[in-house]
Design an enzyme around this catalytic site. Structure first.
Site, PDB file in Angstrom:
ATOM      1  N   GLU A 191       1.664   4.092  10.624  1.00 43.88           N
ATOM      2  CA  GLU A 191       0.668   3.271   9.935  1.00 43.88           C
ATOM      3  C   GLU A 191       0.473   1.906  10.603  1.00 43.88           C
ATOM      4  OE1 GLU A 191       0.941   3.473   5.658  1.00 43.88           O
ATOM      5  OE2 GLU A 191       2.104   5.328   5.732  1.00 43.88           O
TER       6      GLU A 191
ATOM      7  N   GLU B 287       7.936   5.644   0.384  1.00 46.79           N
ATOM      8  CA  GLU B 287       7.986   4.377  -0.362  1.00 46.79           C
ATOM      9  C   GLU B 287       8.807   4.458  -1.653  1.00 46.79           C
ATOM     10  OE1 GLU B 287       3.903   3.149  -0.773  1.00 46.79           O
ATOM     11  OE2 GLU B 287       3.545   3.209   1.387  1.00 46.79           O
TER      12      GLU B 287
END
Length: 368
Positions: free
Chosen positions: A260, A155
């Site tokens: 995820e 991220e």
């Protein structure tokens, strides 16, 4: 010796019976078996799932062939202080994977969130480089030869495509990105090294990630794959956006993983987007409509969504290396607490009693 000639009708029935038996024997008994020739099927485990009850432990062993630590390998938990490490549950995860004959995907080495406090306090570029090097050597080094792949950086790109103003960027500039990948490759040369992020189907962010990956590649660092976090919804992103992104990332010459994965069935609070964990919203009844169970029409919509997504994954099986669900059953999911704490969500393939949902059956029935 006289040969006995069997009636044609009996021969036909015998052939049909053998065919039916063979078809039944070949029918996949789990989602990992269904896609055994296509891509890995994974799940994320926290302490409770690592120490799972027998029923859930059996399900984890049967349905998945790769495990990810949902939280226990993140910096603040595994390396809370410069000379302090907590390997208890990571070690248990590796032991579980070995027992089940499963692979392990490491998550994550460099991330701005859930970060060790001492790293957050570093202001000098040299000190940051030394801290990153020491962290990667300690964590990746402990599990050298046991990890299938690593999320090296997590991220690092904002929604507009710019680099996140993390403590790493502020102290080392964009050079921290190739630095992290080079250090990981030195410690664990045989594992696949990934960049992982959420909202990876948006064009601006996708363009930013592609630019960043090309920079890492041009530096000479080893980067093997891109993880597209699948924190998606019933109606977004579109299948076209997902497909375009899979193709665009694969065109960089790297593997693609869907990471995820969960499908949120609840209303999104105003002003909340993506999976940045610092976001939160107040619990209101209209944001938590299914406390007594998932309505049949929503269950059907979830099943259809999962089937369409997995049909797309199967179409691009030459590009996809791994698909990992973020949790085992609905009760385990972080979506019960994000971005609104205390909700009742239903984003996974197994219900709170580890039973197969309609979404699971829909995936098992996709045309192949």
């Amino acid at each position: 010796m006289k040969l006995r000639v069997l009636p044609l009708a009996f021969v036909a029935v015998l052939a049909w019976s053998c065919k039916e038996k063979t078809t039944e024997e070949l029918k996949p008994e789990s989602i990992k078996e269904l896609f055994a020739d296509d891509f890995l099927i994974g799940t994320a485990l926290n302490n409770r799932q690592i120490d799972a009850s027998p029923d859930q432990a059996d399900l984890i062993a049967k349905e998945f062939n790769v495990l990810t630590a949902e939280n226990v390998m993140k910096s603040m938990l595994i390396h809370p202080a410069p000379d302090s490490f907590n390997f208890e549950y990571p070690d248990k995860l590796f032991a579980l994977a070995e027992k089940n004959g499963q692979k392990v995907h490491g998550h994550t080495l460099v991330w701005h969130s859930q970060l060790s406090p001492f790293i957050n306090e570093i202001e000098d570029s040299t000190a940051m480089a030394e801290a990153l090097k020491a962290h990667i050597e300690a964590i990746a080094g402990r599990y050298k030869g046991k990890v299938y792949s690593w999320d090296v950086v997590n991220e690092a790109v904002e929604g507009d495509g710019s680099l996140r103003q993390s403590v790493f960027l502020k102290t080392m500039g964009e050079g921290y990105l190739p630095f992290a990948f080079k250090q990981a490759a030195l410690v664990e040369p045989d594992a696949d090294l990934y960049y992982n992020d959420y909202s990876m189907t948006g064009k601006a962010k996708r363009d930013g990630v592609i630019k960043m990956v090309k920079m890492i590649q041009e530096s000479g660092a080893k980067i093997d794959g891109i993880g597209m976090q699948g924190h998606w919804h019933l109606d977004s992103p579109s299948l076209q956006e997902i497909e375009e992104s899979i193709i665009a990332y694969s065109d960089l010459g790297v593997k693609v993983a869907i990471t995820e994965l969960d499908i949120d069935v609840l209303p999104s609070p105003q002003g909340v987007s993506g999976a940045e964990i610092s976001q939160s919203a107040e619990l209101k009844a209209e944001l938590d409509p299914y406390t007594d169970g998932l309505p049949e029409d929503v269950s059907t919509a979830l099943a259809k969504r999962y089937a369409e997504i997995f049909a797309l994954f199967y179409k691009h099986r030459d590009k996809i290396d791994r698909v990992t669900f973020w949790g085992v059953n609905d009760g385990d999911s972080w979506k019960n607490g994000f971005p609104v704490r205390g909700r009742t969500n239903y984003p996974l393939l197994f219900d709170r009693n580890n039973g197969r949902k309609a979404a699971y059956e829909a995936i098992m029935a996709i045309e192949r």
